[in-house]
Design a protein around this motif. Structure first.
Motif, mmCIF file in Angstrom:
data_model
loop_
_atom_site.group_PDB
_atom_site.id
_atom_site.type_symbol
_atom_site.label_atom_id
_atom_site.label_comp_id
_atom_site.label_asym_id
_atom_site.label_seq_id
_atom_site.Cartn_x
_atom_site.Cartn_y
_atom_site.Cartn_z
ATOM 1 N N THR A 53 0.848 -1.184 0.000
ATOM 2 C CA THR A 53 0.000 0.000 0.000
ATOM 3 C C THR A 53 0.888 1.241 0.000
ATOM 4 O O THR A 53 1.808 1.354 0.822
ATOM 5 C CB THR A 53 -0.931 0.019 1.214
ATOM 6 N N ILE A 54 0.613 2.150 -0.925
ATOM 7 C CA ILE A 54 1.412 3.376 -1.080
ATOM 8 C C ILE A 54 0.505 4.569 -0.815
ATOM 9 O O ILE A 54 -0.451 4.791 -1.567
ATOM 10 C CB ILE A 54 2.008 3.471 -2.495
ATOM 11 N N PRO A 55 0.743 5.348 0.238
ATOM 12 C CA PRO A 55 -0.060 6.555 0.468
ATOM 13 C C PRO A 55 0.125 7.561 -0.672
ATOM 14 O O PRO A 55 1.240 7.773 -1.148
ATOM 15 C CB PRO A 55 0.484 7.101 1.789
ATOM 16 N N VAL A 56 -0.988 8.147 -1.132
ATOM 17 C CA VAL A 56 -0.956 9.146 -2.203
ATOM 18 C C VAL A 56 -1.931 10.258 -1.818
ATOM 19 O O VAL A 56 -3.089 9.991 -1.504
ATOM 20 C CB VAL A 56 -1.373 8.546 -3.560
ATOM 21 N N THR A 57 -1.468 11.486 -1.852
ATOM 22 C CA THR A 57 -2.344 12.634 -1.653
ATOM 23 C C THR A 57 -2.249 13.502 -2.896
ATOM 24 O O THR A 57 -1.262 14.228 -3.098
ATOM 25 C CB THR A 57 -1.940 13.439 -0.404
ATOM 26 N N ALA A 58 -3.244 13.407 -3.767
ATOM 27 C CA ALA A 58 -3.189 14.115 -5.047
ATOM 28 C C ALA A 58 -4.562 14.081 -5.699
ATOM 29 O O ALA A 58 -5.467 13.358 -5.251
ATOM 30 C CB ALA A 58 -2.154 13.467 -5.965
ATOM 31 N N LYS A 59 -4.701 14.855 -6.758
ATOM 32 C CA LYS A 59 -5.913 14.853 -7.583
ATOM 33 C C LYS A 59 -5.503 14.412 -8.983
ATOM 34 O O LYS A 59 -4.606 15.008 -9.586
ATOM 35 C CB LYS A 59 -6.533 16.252 -7.619
ATOM 36 N N ALA A 60 -6.166 13.362 -9.515
ATOM 37 C CA ALA A 60 -5.788 12.844 -10.828
ATOM 38 C C ALA A 60 -6.952 12.115 -11.459
ATOM 39 O O ALA A 60 -7.813 11.568 -10.765
ATOM 40 C CB ALA A 60 -4.583 11.914 -10.717
ATOM 41 N N ALA A 61 -6.971 12.095 -12.806
ATOM 42 C CA ALA A 61 -7.952 11.334 -13.573
ATOM 43 C C ALA A 61 -7.356 10.035 -14.095
ATOM 44 O O ALA A 61 -8.078 9.068 -14.326
ATOM 45 C CB ALA A 61 -8.474 12.164 -14.740
ATOM 46 N N ASP A 62 -6.041 10.013 -14.316
ATOM 47 C CA ASP A 62 -5.317 8.805 -14.696
ATOM 48 C C ASP A 62 -4.196 8.595 -13.688
ATOM 49 O O ASP A 62 -3.512 9.554 -13.298
ATOM 50 C CB ASP A 62 -4.711 8.929 -16.097
ATOM 51 N N VAL A 63 -3.978 7.361 -13.277
ATOM 52 C CA VAL A 63 -2.897 7.024 -12.354
ATOM 53 C C VAL A 63 -2.023 5.973 -13.018
ATOM 54 O O VAL A 63 -2.533 4.946 -13.495
ATOM 55 C CB VAL A 63 -3.434 6.508 -11.006
ATOM 56 N N ARG A 64 -0.723 6.230 -13.031
ATOM 57 C CA ARG A 64 0.212 5.359 -13.760
ATOM 58 C C ARG A 64 1.304 4.847 -12.838
ATOM 59 O O ARG A 64 1.877 5.600 -12.042
ATOM 60 C CB ARG A 64 0.843 6.127 -14.925
ATOM 61 N N LEU A 65 1.595 3.545 -12.968
ATOM 62 C CA LEU A 65 2.766 2.938 -12.344
ATOM 63 C C LEU A 65 3.862 2.822 -13.393
ATOM 64 O O LEU A 65 3.610 2.314 -14.500
ATOM 65 C CB LEU A 65 2.440 1.541 -11.810
ATOM 66 N N GLN A 66 5.061 3.275 -13.060
ATOM 67 C CA GLN A 66 6.216 3.076 -13.947
ATOM 68 C C GLN A 66 7.212 2.202 -13.196
ATOM 69 O O GLN A 66 7.753 2.600 -12.166
ATOM 70 C CB GLN A 66 6.857 4.408 -14.340
ATOM 71 N N ILE A 67 7.410 0.989 -13.716
ATOM 72 C CA ILE A 67 8.223 -0.023 -13.040
ATOM 73 C C ILE A 67 9.529 -0.199 -13.801
ATOM 74 O O ILE A 67 9.521 -0.450 -15.015
ATOM 75 C CB ILE A 67 7.455 -1.356 -12.943
ATOM 76 N N THR A 68 10.641 -0.072 -13.074
ATOM 77 C CA THR A 68 11.960 -0.144 -13.719
ATOM 78 C C THR A 68 12.766 -1.356 -13.276
ATOM 79 O O THR A 68 13.845 -1.603 -13.835
ATOM 80 C CB THR A 68 12.760 1.138 -13.439
ATOM 81 N N ALA A 69 12.305 -2.106 -12.278
ATOM 82 C CA ALA A 69 13.040 -3.298 -11.846
ATOM 83 C C ALA A 69 12.100 -4.229 -11.095
ATOM 84 O O ALA A 69 11.142 -3.791 -10.449
ATOM 85 C CB ALA A 69 14.224 -2.909 -10.954
ATOM 86 N N ASN A 70 12.394 -5.543 -11.204
ATOM 87 C CA ASN A 70 11.640 -6.583 -10.508
ATOM 88 C C ASN A 70 12.588 -7.748 -10.287
ATOM 89 O O ASN A 70 13.106 -8.328 -11.252
ATOM 90 C CB ASN A 70 10.431 -7.018 -11.346
ATOM 91 N N THR A 71 12.857 -8.089 -9.015
ATOM 92 C CA THR A 71 13.803 -9.172 -8.734
ATOM 93 C C THR A 71 13.223 -10.551 -9.023
ATOM 94 O O THR A 71 13.962 -11.530 -9.037
ATOM 95 C CB THR A 71 14.234 -9.131 -7.257
ATOM 96 N N GLY A 72 11.914 -10.615 -9.304
ATOM 97 C CA GLY A 72 11.291 -11.923 -9.511
ATOM 98 C C GLY A 72 10.962 -12.238 -10.948
ATOM 99 O O GLY A 72 10.581 -13.369 -11.268
ATOM 100 N N ALA A 73 11.079 -11.280 -11.869
ATOM 101 C CA ALA A 73 10.710 -11.507 -13.269
ATOM 102 C C ALA A 73 11.370 -10.427 -14.130
ATOM 103 O O ALA A 73 11.771 -9.371 -13.624
ATOM 104 C CB ALA A 73 9.194 -11.479 -13.433
ATOM 105 N N PRO A 74 11.474 -10.671 -15.448
ATOM 106 C CA PRO A 74 12.111 -9.689 -16.333
ATOM 107 C C PRO A 74 11.209 -8.519 -16.711
ATOM 108 O O PRO A 74 11.530 -7.764 -17.623
ATOM 109 C CB PRO A 74 12.478 -10.525 -17.562
ATOM 110 N N GLY A 75 10.074 -8.372 -16.044
ATOM 111 C CA GLY A 75 9.175 -7.250 -16.293
ATOM 112 C C GLY A 75 8.339 -6.985 -15.067
ATOM 113 O O GLY A 75 8.269 -7.798 -14.128
ATOM 114 N N GLY A 76 7.677 -5.822 -15.032
ATOM 115 C CA GLY A 76 6.807 -5.498 -13.918
ATOM 116 C C GLY A 76 5.649 -6.466 -13.829
ATOM 117 O O GLY A 76 5.178 -7.002 -14.845
#
Length: 754
Positions: free
Chosen positions: A268-291
């Motif tokens: 769980t990641i706390p976020v305090t903001a106003k948005a219509a689209d929310v995006r995750l940008q993943i640059t590393a994963n120790t369990g797989a070659p992609g997010g």
């Protein structure tokens, strides 16, 4: 002793204390959206969640299986159904299974098929399961040949949201920069941790499109908590886009988060903001070659925005005819928390847009009424709907609630007076050689409510030749087969035949725009066929005319869309019939028809009666053993024999050699008699043909094929594992007509070849 009495009092109090209401004692279906595979008349699916036991849903009759389902709005924990019929109805049983789905498209069995007694209610309990959509699949009803239900109660408890507030991402669109194999973005929003999204490269992005601004409090990211998922870390940045912006900005800087099955595999990641689209940008994963994300949940509350809804839809006059202009009216409400800019509302009759009305700016909570004149409509039944802001001019809190469908259908009646229509043109010969003389017969139907009352002119124009024929008055509902005087000499390349009823405007009709019919005639090429074809809808009938909508929309389990000319006639009751007047000599008949499948698949056989000029000729044996395939795929190999709501390949052909030859003008009647026992009969067309006489027997020769009616050779063309075993039937041309090779007719109306 005092201590003992106190202990006994406490024990008695515990035994008699009223039980507390568990969270499971909530009817989660109350007021929720309900849909069904079909309905009859005004008995729509919405009746099963309206809280009124006196209203009910009824499926199409004589067409099992049928289904009705409730959308709970979000996944919930459920364990019991209470199914009701109206009070006072006789006791009956219905055979049904219970199915569940988290996405509305893929269903699994919650409770296996069983027969339940409705007196007037039935209760079904099962192990607690998590689902959003609950469906009843009904295969039998001892009280009526249809599924019936007045109240569909689903008892259970809603699931809590670990992030606090409402999961705003549920049901919203998901997009990703890439994915691996079948691990697509939509898996991260299907309320199922056993499915997941996996990116194909770094950086990988996964975007939840909320549609409008929300005041965010947190996001929760989940992977499958099964221990087979090893502990891993992922490096994630959270970005957002405000509804009026085009670019994304950082909401939470890049950080590394631990996903561990031992702690639920949840972050769980706390976020305090106003948005219509929310995006995750993943640059590393120790369990797989992609997010990797199994569930992407976003918590918060919708920001101040308008929310346009349509709250009603009416029409005037209430009972129009085909010559009455119709006005549609609706009320548009801004149910949101901010003012709305001006927009529009579109009105639909079925899938056809029939009008648009402007909607002015609306303050929060305000409503306005709008109207549009849609002119006249042809006789028929129309499902009306209205869609506010269909073009997306206004950003709203909820973009999925802009449509309102009228609870009753608009019925447009025939206007008083005659209405002539050309329903068919036949040429003799149908495929002439160059220089051959061609004559024509035109079927003219009076669709109106009164006789034409006067002689009219039926005109045929073909290849520069115009042929006029006087046509006597035609009674209301009757069809006249007009033998056109004169003929046309066939020319190379063929021509267009244009037939016109009341060509000189001798009669005032309720619809003057449907008098003309055109078709092509080929000359010197194409197949020459020895039979004459007769459409059921152009014949005299007592039954129900089935016809597709004006757009000829294809739908599963839709007899009209699989019928030749998109029309056929249904015979439900004893004594109903279709009667054809022949235009050719004939001693054989082919009937394109549909009768029901067996309840468990595999087809049935049933008879129907054939009469000629009012005299019984013989029973015709019809079969559904080589029709009725099921499934939603357009790939024939993906279809199945197992009965379900989505069916196709509904028709087959039955043929018979008659004991004598019948002259032109014979009235052949296909009639449902008391001993014809199929639940229904759909008659599409017949072919009449004069076949060659039986060959003379030779000494020591095997019996002639014509010694038994219509012998066939059956060859399996598909393994049973991929659908019902289909057969190719080859009949003796001398006994059963000359076009039976390779299974019979070219399927002009098949949706797979359309």
């Amino acid at each position: 002793m005092r201590a003992l009495l106190a202990a006994l009092a406490l024990l008695i109090g515990l035994l008699v204390a009223p039980p507390a209401h568990a969270a499971a004692d909530t009817n989660l279906a109350a007021g929720r959206s309900a849909t069904a595979g079909s309905f009859t008349d005004v008995y729509r699916a919405a009746n099963v969640t309206d809280g009124n036991q006196a209203t009910y849903w009824e499926s199409a009759n004589n067409a099992f299986p049928q289904w009705v389902q409730v959308d709970l709005g979000a996944s919930a924990s459920v364990s019991k159904l209470v199914l009701k019929l109206p009070s006072g109805w006789p006791v009956r049983t219905q055979t049904l299974s219970v199915q569940g789905s988290t996405n509305g498209s893929t269903f699994s069995t919650i409770a296996a098929s069983a027969t339940h007694t409705f007196d007037p209610a039935a209760t079904i309990t099962f192990g607690t399961t998590t689902t959003r959509y609950v469906r009843l699949q009904i295969t039998a009803n001892s009280g009526w040949p249809a599924g019936q239900l007045s109240e569909f109660e689903v008892w259970g408890s809603p699931l809590g949201n670990p992030g606090g507030g409402t999961n705003l991402a549920l049901g919203k669109a998901m997009a990703a920069s890439s994915h691996t194999q079948s691990y697509v973005a939509a898996n991260a929003n299907d309320d199922n941790v056993q499915t997941y999204w996996e990116g194909a490269a770094y950086p990988g992005t996964l975007t939840a499109q909320l549609g409008a601004n929300a005041d965010l409090t947190s996001i929760t990211l989940k992977l499958n908590p099964d221990p087979v998922w090893a502990r891993r870390t992922q490096t994630i940045q959270v970005l957002g886009r405000e509804q009026s912006a085009t670019a994304f900005t950082t909401l939470v800087p890049q950080a590394t988060y631990t996903f561990d099955p031992a702690t639920g595999n949840t972050v769980t990641i706390p976020v305090t903001a106003k948005a219509a689209d929310v995006r995750l940008q993943i640059t590393a994963n120790t369990g797989a070659p992609g997010g990797q994300i199994a569930e992407f949940q976003i918590f918060g509350t919708p920001a101040a925005n308008p929310d346009l809804t349509v709250t009603n839809l009416t029409w005037s006059p209430a009972s129009p005819t085909a010559t009455t202009a119709i006005t549609l009216s609706s009320t548009v409400k801004n149910a949101g928390t901010a003012a709305s800019a001006a927009t529009s509302v579109n009105f639909y009759a079925g899938a056809t847009k029939v009008g648009t009305a402007a909607v002015g700016a609306l303050a929060a909570g305000a409503s306005t009424s709008v109207s549009v004149n849609i002119g006249t409509r042809r006789p028929g039944t129309y499902q009306l709907s209205a869609k506010a802001d269909e073009e997306g001019e206004v950003v709203e809190q909820n973009e999925s609630n802009n449509t309102f469908t009228a609870p009753a259908s608009l019925e447009v009646a025939e206007a008083p007076g005659p209405d002539l229509q050309i329903v068919g043109v036949s040429a003799t010969p149908p495929n002439p050689a160059i220089g051959e003389r061609v004559t024509f017969t035109v079927a003219v139907k009076n669709r109106g409510t009164s006789t034409t009352g006067a002689t009219t002119v039926t005109r045929v124009a073909v290849g520069g030749t115009t042929l006029d024929t006087q046509t006597p008055p035609i009674a209301a509902g009757a069809t006249a087969n007009v033998a056109v005087g004169g003929g046309w000499t066939a020319t190379s390349g063929g021509a267009t035949i244009t037939a016109t009823a009341d060509a000189t405007d001798a009669v005032d009709e309720t619809d003057e725009d449907n008098n003309t019919h055109s078709q092509q005639i080929a000359v010197g090429r194409g197949a020459s066929v020895p039979y004459v074809e007769y459409e059921a809808e152009s014949a005299v009938y007592q039954g129900t005319l089935l016809q597709s909508d004006p757009l000829r929309t294809y739908g599963h389990t839709n007899f009209a869309t699989e019928s030749s000319g998109r029309k056929s006639v249904r015979l439900n009751s004893t004594g109903q019939y279709v009667e054809f007047t022949s235009r050719n000599q004939a001693n054989s008949i082919v009937v394109r028809n549909s009768i029901p499948d067996a309840p468990g698949g595999g087809g049935i056989e049933a008879t129907i009666s054939l009469y000629a000029d009012g005299t019984f000729v013989r029973k015709l044996t019809l079969s559904s053993r080589h029709s009725w395939l099921y499934g939603t795929s357009d790939d024939p190999e993906a279809l199945t024999n197992t009965p379900q709501a989505d069916a196709r390949r509904l028709f087959d052909e039955s043929h018979a050699l008659l004991s004598r030859s019948y002259p032109p003008g014979t009235k052949f009647r296909i009639q449902r008699d008391a001993d014809d026992t199929a639940a229904f009969y759909i008659i599409d067309l017949i072919d009449l043909e004069q076949v060659a006489p039986r060959p003379s027997a030779l000494p020591n020769a095997p019996p002639s094929p014509s010694t038994a009616p219509c012998p066939t050779t059956a060859t399996t063309t598909r393994p049973p594992s991929s659908g019902r075993s289909r057969t190719t039937r080859t009949a003796s041309s001398t006994a059963c007509g000359s076009r039976r090779a390779s299974g019979g007719r070219r399927r002009r109306s098949s949706p797979t070849t359309r």
